[in-house]
Design an enzyme around this catalytic site. Sequence first.
Site, short mmCIF file in Angstrom:
data_model
loop_
_atom_site.label_atom_id
_atom_site.label_comp_id
_atom_site.label_asym_id
_atom_site.label_seq_id
_atom_site.Cartn_x
_atom_site.Cartn_y
_atom_site.Cartn_z
N ARG A 218 -9.99 -11.90 2.07
CA ARG A 218 -10.83 -12.99 1.56
C ARG A 218 -10.11 -14.33 1.58
O ARG A 218 -10.74 -15.38 1.63
CB ARG A 218 -11.32 -12.64 0.16
CG ARG A 218 -10.27 -12.58 -0.92
CD ARG A 218 -10.73 -11.86 -2.17
NE ARG A 218 -10.81 -10.42 -1.93
CZ ARG A 218 -11.19 -9.55 -2.86
NH1 ARG A 218 -11.53 -9.97 -4.07
NH2 ARG A 218 -11.23 -8.26 -2.59
N GLU B 21 -6.00 -9.72 0.80
CA GLU B 21 -5.67 -10.85 1.66
C GLU B 21 -6.82 -11.30 2.55
O GLU B 21 -6.87 -12.46 2.97
CB GLU B 21 -4.45 -10.51 2.52
CG GLU B 21 -4.73 -9.67 3.76
CD GLU B 21 -5.30 -8.29 3.46
OE1 GLU B 21 -6.13 -7.82 4.24
OE2 GLU B 21 -4.92 -7.68 2.43
N LYS C 164 0.83 -1.19 0.00
CA LYS C 164 0.00 0.00 0.00
C LYS C 164 0.87 1.25 0.00
O LYS C 164 1.99 1.23 0.52
CB LYS C 164 -0.88 0.04 1.25
CG LYS C 164 -1.93 -1.03 1.38
CD LYS C 164 -2.68 -0.88 2.70
CE LYS C 164 -3.71 -1.97 2.90
NZ LYS C 164 -4.82 -1.86 1.97
#
Length: 464
Positions: free
Chosen positions: A316, A314, A242
Amino acid sequence: MPPRGAVGAALALVGLDAEVVAATYEPSAKAGDTTTIPLPPGERAARRVLLVGVGGGRPEDLRAAGAAVGRAGRGKSAVVTTIGAGAGAGAQAAYAEGVALGGFTPPSWRSERSQAPKPPAGQVVLVGRYDADAVHRAVVRARATMLARNLAVVPSNTKNPAWMAAQARTLGRRAGLDVKVWNERDLAAQGFGGLLAVGGGSATPPRLVQLDYVPDGATAKTPRIVLVGKGITFDTGGLDIKPAEGMLAMKTDMSGSAIVLAVLAACRELEVPVRVTGLLALAENAVGGGSYRPGDVLTQYGGRTVEIGNTDAEGRIVMADALAYADLELDPDVLLDIATLTGAARVALSRSMAPVYATDDRLGAELVAAGDATGEPLWPFPLVEDYRAMLDSDVADINHIAGLGGGGGSITAALFLREFAGSRRWAHLDIAGVGRSDVDRGILTKGGTGFGARLLLRWLEEMG
């Protein structure tokens, strides 16, 4: 118009004339608006009177009024209130929730105690006719929300998967729950490939926690509900890292697991009539030599293979392990998950409501009704079958994200999760937008909101 009825009588008790107050202060009737009237020194125990607008007297109006009272009561030894006296049970419950949540202040790690936020009022005294059971239940549900908020704001240098598992053990024992924890060796031995992959780049290994509540008098025919919570204790995005700004709130990315833990911890006090199991899928998505990669193929619990499209999706992956375990091992009557899952949900509905997906229209309607009752609104979203093809993979059973340009990110995430719920009655709450707050007003404080704890408890209470 001057305050009348109970308000006028309450003002008279402290020596104030309703007509004079109305003419002097012109108090607003808008829900949550406040007018403070200082009292002259004397023998009175009270120091000030707070007039609070209640709008049309609807539950949402009284919840806003309660939040104003809770906030005004911070740092005070006691608050005495007549608001909501004689109203319906639902409105009184909303008022009690508002008082509790408005008075909430998050934990602080300041070195100087004097700089810490003021605590909630020492006690709140309700004067008049109140439904004691409705108020008690509302306070228990609000307490669950506050527990979820407290867990969400703990810094991630303290809050790792093992720490969350330890909290679950402690809270579970206090609430009379059975608690089981899988460590990284257990997860490897039993094939939880998703949790191991996401947690592989972190110095703090993943955990899976199971908490079981069984009501008194339960039999084999008592329905079993399984709740799965996303527990990413910090999310860097992994190798698909990110931007710095996107990481600032990521200590709250375990809010789903905090909500499930808080719900389970409240079940016994609320005498929830069904069996409830909570699964906390806990991992830290970090960058390291063991990080999973875009293009990897994982084997989830139960044997289904998944091609990784982006390591920043990540949540899920860890939830797929827990959902598959619930489907294959626990035989639930209803399977539900809750997660700060997709930015697409936040784009679609912003910060005020969350999408709910359900394979059963009745289940979806029940959750929406529970959210309406607790002020945690849900909006039904479709499981669009045409979008399922966007998850097809050339090398695995399924790709965990939609292909480039696919769109519908919240929907395709839900479709992915559905693959692991089997044929169960299943619902998914994507709380990415509502799970965090950037403002400090009303019933909200900055940080994790605990959104969903009250609605899930309300839904469970009504299943008997």
